[in-house]
Structure formats: C-alpha cells, structure tokens
Design a protein around this motif. Sequence first.
Motif, PDB file in Angstrom:
ATOM      1  N   GLU A 143      53.765  46.329  49.968  1.00 51.20           N
ATOM      2  CA  GLU A 143      53.543  47.720  50.703  1.00 51.20           C
ATOM      3  C   GLU A 143      54.729  48.160  50.995  1.00 51.20           C
ATOM      4  O   GLU A 143      54.936  49.648  51.136  1.00 51.20           O
ATOM      5  CB  GLU A 143      52.638  47.274  52.087  1.00 51.20           C
ATOM      6  N   LEU A 144      55.757  47.489  51.663  1.00 55.00           N
ATOM      7  CA  LEU A 144      57.237  47.925  52.125  1.00 55.00           C
ATOM      8  C   LEU A 144      57.674  48.768  51.021  1.00 55.00           C
ATOM      9  O   LEU A 144      58.224  49.767  51.286  1.00 55.00           O
ATOM     10  CB  LEU A 144      57.740  46.689  52.401  1.00 55.00           C
ATOM     11  N   PHE A 145      57.830  48.138  49.822  1.00 56.56           N
ATOM     12  CA  PHE A 145      58.486  48.969  48.641  1.00 56.56           C
ATOM     13  C   PHE A 145      57.799  50.232  48.663  1.00 56.56           C
ATOM     14  O   PHE A 145      58.577  51.281  48.413  1.00 56.56           O
ATOM     15  CB  PHE A 145      58.232  48.094  47.412  1.00 56.56           C
ATOM     16  N   LYS A 150      57.921  56.159  49.161  1.00 55.97           N
ATOM     17  CA  LYS A 150      57.337  57.255  49.359  1.00 55.97           C
ATOM     18  C   LYS A 150      58.242  58.205  50.434  1.00 55.97           C
ATOM     19  O   LYS A 150      58.219  59.417  50.325  1.00 55.97           O
ATOM     20  CB  LYS A 150      56.088  56.921  50.224  1.00 55.97           C
ATOM     21  N   LEU A 151      58.782  57.475  51.307  1.00 61.65           N
ATOM     22  CA  LEU A 151      59.705  58.345  52.261  1.00 61.65           C
ATOM     23  C   LEU A 151      60.817  58.760  51.529  1.00 61.65           C
ATOM     24  O   LEU A 151      61.165  60.063  51.711  1.00 61.65           O
ATOM     25  CB  LEU A 151      60.176  57.278  53.301  1.00 61.65           C
ATOM     26  N   TYR A 152      61.424  58.074  50.838  1.00 60.40           N
ATOM     27  CA  TYR A 152      62.328  58.721  49.963  1.00 60.40           C
ATOM     28  C   TYR A 152      62.306  59.645  48.921  1.00 60.40           C
ATOM     29  O   TYR A 152      63.328  60.526  48.916  1.00 60.40           O
ATOM     30  CB  TYR A 152      63.087  57.366  49.058  1.00 60.40           C
ATOM     31  N   LEU A 153      61.211  59.802  48.402  1.00 59.13           N
ATOM     32  CA  LEU A 153      60.932  60.623  47.445  1.00 59.13           C
ATOM     33  C   LEU A 153      60.305  61.957  48.105  1.00 59.13           C
ATOM     34  O   LEU A 153      60.492  63.076  47.556  1.00 59.13           O
ATOM     35  CB  LEU A 153      59.940  60.214  46.344  1.00 59.13           C
TER      36      LEU A 153
ATOM     37  N   HIS B  27      66.785  49.964  48.819  1.00 61.26           N
ATOM     38  CA  HIS B  27      66.030  50.941  49.470  1.00 61.26           C
ATOM     39  C   HIS B  27      65.996  51.342  50.840  1.00 61.26           C
ATOM     40  O   HIS B  27      65.735  52.209  51.399  1.00 61.26           O
ATOM     41  CB  HIS B  27      64.326  50.666  48.921  1.00 61.26           C
ATOM     42  N   ILE B  28      65.992  49.925  51.628  1.00 60.98           N
ATOM     43  CA  ILE B  28      66.310  50.086  53.080  1.00 60.98           C
ATOM     44  C   ILE B  28      67.544  50.953  53.450  1.00 60.98           C
ATOM     45  O   ILE B  28      67.421  51.713  54.278  1.00 60.98           O
ATOM     46  CB  ILE B  28      66.318  48.848  53.786  1.00 60.98           C
ATOM     47  N   GLY B  29      68.561  50.778  52.749  1.00 56.81           N
ATOM     48  CA  GLY B  29      69.864  51.458  52.633  1.00 56.81           C
ATOM     49  C   GLY B  29      69.842  52.814  52.590  1.00 56.81           C
ATOM     50  O   GLY B  29      70.271  53.672  53.210  1.00 56.81           O
ATOM     51  N   GLU B 140      49.889  53.790  57.139  1.00 58.49           N
ATOM     52  CA  GLU B 140      51.247  53.594  56.343  1.00 58.49           C
ATOM     53  C   GLU B 140      52.290  53.392  57.392  1.00 58.49           C
ATOM     54  O   GLU B 140      52.955  52.574  57.584  1.00 58.49           O
ATOM     55  CB  GLU B 140      51.384  54.544  55.484  1.00 58.49           C
ATOM     56  N   LYS B 141      52.345  54.339  58.285  1.00 57.94           N
ATOM     57  CA  LYS B 141      53.349  54.154  59.480  1.00 57.94           C
ATOM     58  C   LYS B 141      53.071  52.903  60.307  1.00 57.94           C
ATOM     59  O   LYS B 141      54.163  52.318  60.737  1.00 57.94           O
ATOM     60  CB  LYS B 141      53.117  55.518  60.376  1.00 57.94           C
ATOM     61  N   SER B 142      52.070  52.669  60.627  1.00 51.17           N
ATOM     62  CA  SER B 142      51.707  51.476  61.540  1.00 51.17           C
ATOM     63  C   SER B 142      52.299  50.294  60.850  1.00 51.17           C
ATOM     64  O   SER B 142      52.738  49.388  61.320  1.00 51.17           O
ATOM     65  CB  SER B 142      50.413  51.437  62.181  1.00 51.17           C
ATOM     66  N   GLU B 143      51.843  50.306  59.473  1.00 54.97           N
ATOM     67  CA  GLU B 143      52.180  48.966  58.413  1.00 54.97           C
ATOM     68  C   GLU B 143      53.682  48.964  58.865  1.00 54.97           C
ATOM     69  O   GLU B 143      54.520  47.810  58.442  1.00 54.97           O
ATOM     70  CB  GLU B 143      51.744  49.088  57.076  1.00 54.97           C
ATOM     71  N   LEU B 144      54.308  50.237  58.272  1.00 55.61           N
ATOM     72  CA  LEU B 144      55.834  50.199  58.236  1.00 55.61           C
ATOM     73  C   LEU B 144      56.689  49.419  59.589  1.00 55.61           C
ATOM     74  O   LEU B 144      57.461  48.773  59.428  1.00 55.61           O
ATOM     75  CB  LEU B 144      56.323  51.766  57.979  1.00 55.61           C
TER      76      LEU B 144
END
Lengths: 159, 159
Positions: A143-145, A150-153, B27-29, B140-144
């Motif tokens: 899910e994190l990936f 999604k945020l990135y794209l 991806h985090i970076g 998705e936001k709350s999961e993140l």
Amino acid sequence: MATAEITRQSVVPDLDLDELDSVLGLHIGTVNTLFVTRLEKRLDPMSVTPKQVAILWLVNANPGVKQTDLSKFFQIERPTVHQFVRQLIKNGYLLNEPSKLDRRAGGLWLTDEGRDVLGRARLAIAEHETELTSSLTAREKSELFRILMKLYLSAPAKD
Amino acid sequence: MATAEITRQSVVPDLDLDELDSVLGLHIGTVNTLFVTRLEKRLDPMSVTPKQVAILWLVNANPGVKQTDLSKFFQIERPTVHQFVRQLIKNGYLLNEPSKLDRRAGGLWLTDEGRDVLGRARLAIAEHETELTSSLTAREKSELFRILMKLYLSAPAKD
DNA sequence: TATTGTTATACTCTATAACTATA
DNA sequence: TATAGTTATAGAGTATAACAATA
C-alpha cells in the motif's frame, strides 16, 4: 477499552502540537531523514552515498546511459546528476566515454571497482530496508509503495 | 483487459530499472523532494523555509519552549535546531528570553512579525498539502499517515 | 535553435566535535 | 557529572545561471 492511538505526541508528551502533526510533509520528511541517515552509516565503509549508489545501480543496468536520462528518471536537474557523476568518476567507480554517434553526449560505464562497490552496497541496502520496514505487514508495504507512486505521478508541474 | 500498472518505469521507458524501484527509500526520497521543493517556492515570499515554519508553529503553541524539546520532537540534534532558531531570531521572528528558574535554558517566543509570518505560512502549507494530495482518497491519506507513523515509531535506534 | 554536458555558486537540512555556563 | 545552549565545521542533496560544444 480502546487501543491507545499512537502519535508523535507521545515523543514529547507536554508539547502542544497544534495540529502540526496533520501536515503530511512533516512525516514524509521525518521518515526520509530516518532512512537516509541510517543508510549513510551503512554505506560509509564503501565510501558511497545513497544517491551515488542509485546512480551506479542504473549505470550498471544500462551501460552507456546518458546523464540526461538519469536526470529524467530521478526528476532532478542535470547539474545535480553531474555532481554525483563527477564524484563517482573521481573515486574510480565510473567511466565517461564520449559517444561516437552524438558527440555532445557521453556514455557512462562502471569500472570493476564500481561493480564491486555496487554489489556490496546492494546487500547493505537490502539489510537496511528489511530492518526499517520489519514492523509493516506485506499489505502495508505494498500500500505504501502504491500510494507514494500515486503522489509522485500526480504531482503538479514544478512551475 | 487488465489495467496497466503505473510505475516509475513509465517516466523513462527505455531504462532498465533492475529492481531499483523496489527500494522504498528511493520513493520516500523522491516524494520528499517533491514536497519540499514545491513548498519552498510557496514560502519564498515570507522569507522562511519549511523547517523554520515548523519551529515557529511549535513555539507559537508552546510559548517559552526550550530548544531541547524541539530537538526531541523533530528527532534532530540540538545544534541543528539552534541553526534554525538563530536564523529566525536574526530575521526578527523569534525572541530568546533566558529562563529565571534554570539559567542554562532559554525560552522561545514569537514576535508580532513572527506571528504574522506563521499565519501566512500556515495558509500556504494548507494550499500546498491540498494540491499535492488531491489524487488520494480520504482512506489512502489516513493509511499513509498511519503507515508513516508506524515506520517512524518502530525505527531502530540510531547507533 | 535545441540539446548535452559542464562550471560556478548558493541554499537547506543535517551531523559531529568542542566549548561555556549552569545545575 | 549531566544538561542547555552555542560555535565552528563539514557533508549530502538540491537548485539556478551561464557557458561551450555539438546537432
């Protein structure tokens, strides 16, 4: 009895956060720093930084790749890529061979030493990632990936 | 027909990623850089950086707070906090009043100008966050948030 | 004109080492 | 001894501006 919600509040209980902890950028930044500082220490014996390893990784998989393509992939400016490349060449991990088809461009290749360093760095990264994500379930990881992608794209253009 | 999976591969189709995209830290970076560079531009008119705003935010909610407590909350070293504090004092946004109970410690307070800048910065951050997370569902936001918090709280000690 | 690489410079965030003053 | 703050220094990652060489 409800399970206590786990928040950043617990780190400094007397501090009034005033909803600062609802800012997503804060948490992404903190987790990023966490990952980067831990990984830097692990890579120290190999004399490479996390970003330098990422460059080595792609050059290894794409012999002769241009700096411009690395710039596009990492979404960073060409002079920024060049800085990493220059350091890696200086340290003897990378070679820059001018292209014969387009003499503006140069192709990048790993040296034997670069290949050795990359191999060891990959092991260090694998350990590091396993350790830092050990608290997540497989589903949480995927899910994190997915959400980060999604945020990135979907990010609006820079200007 | 299956929905095409969305990956970073699509950014530079000819590049062989060799599983680099399975590294979470990458991806985090990238997402972190995305957030920080966009926000820096929005905050430019207020002459503050993202981290400086976070400091102002907590000082505003906790008048007289010590640098040590900010250091604990942000998980960064005291000299790092001090650097932000020094800049904010120099720019007239913050005051440092020595404590009368413990003369080692100093308490931090916002100036009127600091309060004004914080107010405008909070609006900029709200807009920025809304814009960058607009592609995510509420779930998705709350999961993140939840997963990032889990990573943060379960991280092994620094040394 | 557009692209590739490069150089120079600067800024943000972070760290460690070593110090002063106070508890 | 331990804590709060400070100073000095350095390193990683990023950016913009300006340039040369080539297409």
